[in-house]
Design a protein around this motif. Structure first.
Motif, PDB file in Angstrom:
ATOM      1  N   THR A   1      15.490 -16.345 -21.768  1.00  0.00           N
ATOM      2  CA  THR A   1      16.260 -16.718 -20.592  1.00  0.00           C
ATOM      3  C   THR A   1      15.764 -16.079 -19.311  1.00  0.00           C
ATOM      4  O   THR A   1      16.276 -16.376 -18.252  1.00  0.00           O
ATOM      5  N   ALA A   2      14.801 -15.218 -19.362  1.00  0.00           N
ATOM      6  CA  ALA A   2      14.322 -14.540 -18.159  1.00  0.00           C
ATOM      7  C   ALA A   2      13.084 -15.256 -17.622  1.00  0.00           C
ATOM      8  O   ALA A   2      11.989 -15.047 -18.115  1.00  0.00           O
ATOM      9  N   PRO A   3      13.248 -16.121 -16.619  1.00  0.00           N
ATOM     10  CA  PRO A   3      12.076 -16.860 -16.108  1.00  0.00           C
ATOM     11  C   PRO A   3      11.054 -15.952 -15.451  1.00  0.00           C
ATOM     12  O   PRO A   3       9.868 -16.216 -15.500  1.00  0.00           O
ATOM     13  N   GLU A   4      11.501 -14.848 -14.839  1.00  0.00           N
ATOM     14  CA  GLU A   4      10.549 -13.968 -14.184  1.00  0.00           C
ATOM     15  C   GLU A   4       9.663 -13.249 -15.183  1.00  0.00           C
ATOM     16  O   GLU A   4       8.535 -12.893 -14.871  1.00  0.00           O
ATOM     17  N   ALA A   5      10.141 -13.095 -16.408  1.00  0.00           N
ATOM     18  CA  ALA A   5       9.327 -12.435 -17.420  1.00  0.00           C
ATOM     19  C   ALA A   5       8.184 -13.337 -17.872  1.00  0.00           C
ATOM     20  O   ALA A   5       7.130 -12.872 -18.255  1.00  0.00           O
ATOM     21  N   GLN A   6       8.381 -14.637 -17.821  1.00  0.00           N
ATOM     22  CA  GLN A   6       7.367 -15.559 -18.301  1.00  0.00           C
ATOM     23  C   GLN A   6       6.454 -16.072 -17.199  1.00  0.00           C
ATOM     24  O   GLN A   6       5.266 -16.241 -17.406  1.00  0.00           O
ATOM     25  N   THR A   7       6.983 -16.333 -16.018  1.00  0.00           N
ATOM     26  CA  THR A   7       6.174 -16.983 -14.983  1.00  0.00           C
ATOM     27  C   THR A   7       5.915 -16.126 -13.760  1.00  0.00           C
ATOM     28  O   THR A   7       5.177 -16.526 -12.894  1.00  0.00           O
ATOM     29  N   GLY A   8       6.558 -14.989 -13.632  1.00  0.00           N
ATOM     30  CA  GLY A   8       6.411 -14.184 -12.438  1.00  0.00           C
ATOM     31  C   GLY A   8       7.254 -14.710 -11.299  1.00  0.00           C
ATOM     32  O   GLY A   8       7.069 -14.359 -10.150  1.00  0.00           O
ATOM     33  N   ALA A   9       8.215 -15.581 -11.580  1.00  0.00           N
ATOM     34  CA  ALA A   9       9.048 -16.184 -10.539  1.00  0.00           C
ATOM     35  C   ALA A   9      10.204 -15.263 -10.183  1.00  0.00           C
ATOM     36  O   ALA A   9      10.680 -14.494 -10.999  1.00  0.00           O
ATOM     37  N   ASP A  10      10.651 -15.357  -8.955  1.00  0.00           N
ATOM     38  CA  ASP A  10      11.813 -14.623  -8.489  1.00  0.00           C
ATOM     39  C   ASP A  10      13.052 -15.298  -9.073  1.00  0.00           C
ATOM     40  O   ASP A  10      13.226 -16.502  -8.966  1.00  0.00           O
ATOM     41  N   ALA A  11      13.937 -14.536  -9.707  1.00  0.00           N
ATOM     42  CA  ALA A  11      15.102 -15.105 -10.392  1.00  0.00           C
ATOM     43  C   ALA A  11      16.050 -15.797  -9.422  1.00  0.00           C
ATOM     44  O   ALA A  11      16.672 -16.802  -9.763  1.00  0.00           O
ATOM     45  N   GLU A  12      16.186 -15.302  -8.197  1.00  0.00           N
ATOM     46  CA  GLU A  12      17.130 -15.894  -7.249  1.00  0.00           C
ATOM     47  C   GLU A  12      16.598 -17.182  -6.629  1.00  0.00           C
ATOM     48  O   GLU A  12      17.313 -18.163  -6.492  1.00  0.00           O
ATOM     49  N   THR A  13      15.347 -17.192  -6.252  1.00  0.00           N
ATOM     50  CA  THR A  13      14.803 -18.359  -5.556  1.00  0.00           C
ATOM     51  C   THR A  13      14.009 -19.280  -6.466  1.00  0.00           C
ATOM     52  O   THR A  13      13.829 -20.448  -6.150  1.00  0.00           O
ATOM     53  N   GLY A  14      13.523 -18.748  -7.596  1.00  0.00           N
ATOM     54  CA  GLY A  14      12.718 -19.561  -8.486  1.00  0.00           C
ATOM     55  C   GLY A  14      11.306 -19.772  -7.980  1.00  0.00           C
ATOM     56  O   GLY A  14      10.561 -20.569  -8.501  1.00  0.00           O
ATOM     57  N   VAL A  15      10.922 -19.023  -6.951  1.00  0.00           N
ATOM     58  CA  VAL A  15       9.597 -19.158  -6.357  1.00  0.00           C
ATOM     59  C   VAL A  15       8.714 -18.035  -6.878  1.00  0.00           C
ATOM     60  O   VAL A  15       9.116 -16.884  -6.925  1.00  0.00           O
ATOM     61  N   GLY A  16       7.491 -18.377  -7.272  1.00  0.00           N
ATOM     62  CA  GLY A  16       6.561 -17.384  -7.766  1.00  0.00           C
ATOM     63  C   GLY A  16       6.039 -16.494  -6.651  1.00  0.00           C
ATOM     64  O   GLY A  16       6.036 -16.863  -5.485  1.00  0.00           O
ATOM     65  N   LYS A  17       5.600 -15.320  -7.033  1.00  0.00           N
ATOM     66  CA  LYS A  17       5.070 -14.361  -6.057  1.00  0.00           C
ATOM     67  C   LYS A  17       3.549 -14.323  -6.142  1.00  0.00           C
ATOM     68  O   LYS A  17       2.941 -13.281  -6.197  1.00  0.00           O
ATOM     69  N   VAL A  18       2.938 -15.473  -6.135  1.00  0.00           N
ATOM     70  CA  VAL A  18       1.491 -15.559  -6.220  1.00  0.00           C
ATOM     71  C   VAL A  18       0.931 -15.680  -4.814  1.00  0.00           C
ATOM     72  O   VAL A  18       1.360 -16.521  -4.035  1.00  0.00           O
ATOM     73  N   ALA A  19      -0.030 -14.855  -4.513  1.00  0.00           N
ATOM     74  CA  ALA A  19      -0.667 -14.901  -3.195  1.00  0.00           C
ATOM     75  C   ALA A  19      -1.590 -16.111  -3.123  1.00  0.00           C
ATOM     76  O   ALA A  19      -2.052 -16.619  -4.137  1.00  0.00           O
ATOM     77  N   GLY A  20      -1.841 -16.578  -1.911  1.00  0.00           N
ATOM     78  CA  GLY A  20      -2.744 -17.708  -1.720  1.00  0.00           C
ATOM     79  C   GLY A  20      -4.136 -17.384  -2.220  1.00  0.00           C
ATOM     80  O   GLY A  20      -4.599 -16.257  -2.100  1.00  0.00           O
ATOM     81  N   LEU A  21      -4.804 -18.360  -2.769  1.00  0.00           N
ATOM     82  CA  LEU A  21      -6.123 -18.130  -3.322  1.00  0.00           C
ATOM     83  C   LEU A  21      -7.221 -18.275  -2.278  1.00  0.00           C
ATOM     84  O   LEU A  21      -8.312 -17.771  -2.451  1.00  0.00           O
ATOM     85  N   ARG A  22      -6.918 -18.971  -1.192  1.00  0.00           N
ATOM     86  CA  ARG A  22      -7.908 -19.174  -0.140  1.00  0.00           C
ATOM     87  C   ARG A  22      -7.454 -18.514   1.147  1.00  0.00           C
ATOM     88  O   ARG A  22      -6.278 -18.462   1.448  1.00  0.00           O
ATOM     89  N   ARG A  23      -8.424 -18.060   1.879  1.00  0.00           N
ATOM     90  CA  ARG A  23      -8.146 -17.506   3.189  1.00  0.00           C
ATOM     91  C   ARG A  23      -7.851 -18.634   4.164  1.00  0.00           C
ATOM     92  O   ARG A  23      -8.464 -19.703   4.087  1.00  0.00           O
ATOM     93  N   ALA A  24      -6.922 -18.437   5.074  1.00  0.00           N
ATOM     94  CA  ALA A  24      -6.627 -19.451   6.084  1.00  0.00           C
ATOM     95  C   ALA A  24      -7.855 -19.602   6.989  1.00  0.00           C
ATOM     96  O   ALA A  24      -8.427 -18.619   7.445  1.00  0.00           O
ATOM     97  N   ARG A  25      -8.260 -20.846   7.215  1.00  0.00           N
ATOM     98  CA  ARG A  25      -9.410 -21.135   8.056  1.00  0.00           C
ATOM     99  C   ARG A  25      -8.999 -22.120   9.123  1.00  0.00           C
ATOM    100  O   ARG A  25      -8.094 -22.908   8.927  1.00  0.00           O
ATOM    101  N   PRO A  26      -9.687 -22.119  10.241  1.00  0.00           N
ATOM    102  CA  PRO A  26      -9.387 -23.131  11.257  1.00  0.00           C
ATOM    103  C   PRO A  26      -9.892 -24.499  10.810  1.00  0.00           C
ATOM    104  O   PRO A  26     -10.880 -24.608  10.084  1.00  0.00           O
ATOM    105  N   CYS A  27      -9.220 -25.522  11.258  1.00  0.00           N
ATOM    106  CA  CYS A  27      -9.613 -26.904  10.959  1.00  0.00           C
ATOM    107  C   CYS A  27     -10.998 -27.150  11.562  1.00  0.00           C
ATOM    108  O   CYS A  27     -11.239 -26.813  12.723  1.00  0.00           O
TER     109      CYS A  27
END
Length: 87
Positions: free
Chosen positions: A10-36
């Motif tokens: 029953t603990a989603p954060e234990a399996q996916t790394g998600a925040d229990a309150e928001t359900g959003v994962g705490k994964v950092a972006g894989l790419r650096r922000a670049r200008p268009c």
């Protein structure tokens, strides 16, 4: 099933790394922000590396027109005389 097994299931954060309150994962972006590359505004994830679908389409149009063609230098084919010097 033990209490420990129930808590693991029953603990989603234990399996996916998600925040229990928001359900959003705490994964950092894989790419650096670049200008268009078209208009230099910050790029967005949905249209990376572009900032909008418009800039994405402008770039595609440039490819179709041949604006991004790489200039090639034609070289002469070797003649029979060129091979004679090595024998």
């Amino acid at each position: 099933m033990t209490d420990k097994d129930k808590s693991i299931q029953t603990a989603p954060e234990a399996q996916t790394g998600a925040d229990a309150e928001t359900g959003v994962g705490k994964v950092a972006g894989l790419r650096r922000a670049r200008p268009c590359p078209i208009c230099s505004k910050p790029s967005v994830k949905a249209n990376y590396p572009f900032c909008s679908p418009r800039c994405k389409d402008v770039d595609l149009s440039r490819w179709f027109k041949g604006s991004y063609a790489i200039a090639a230098v034609e070289q002469d084919d070797p003649d029979d005389d060129d091979f004679g010097q090595f024998s």
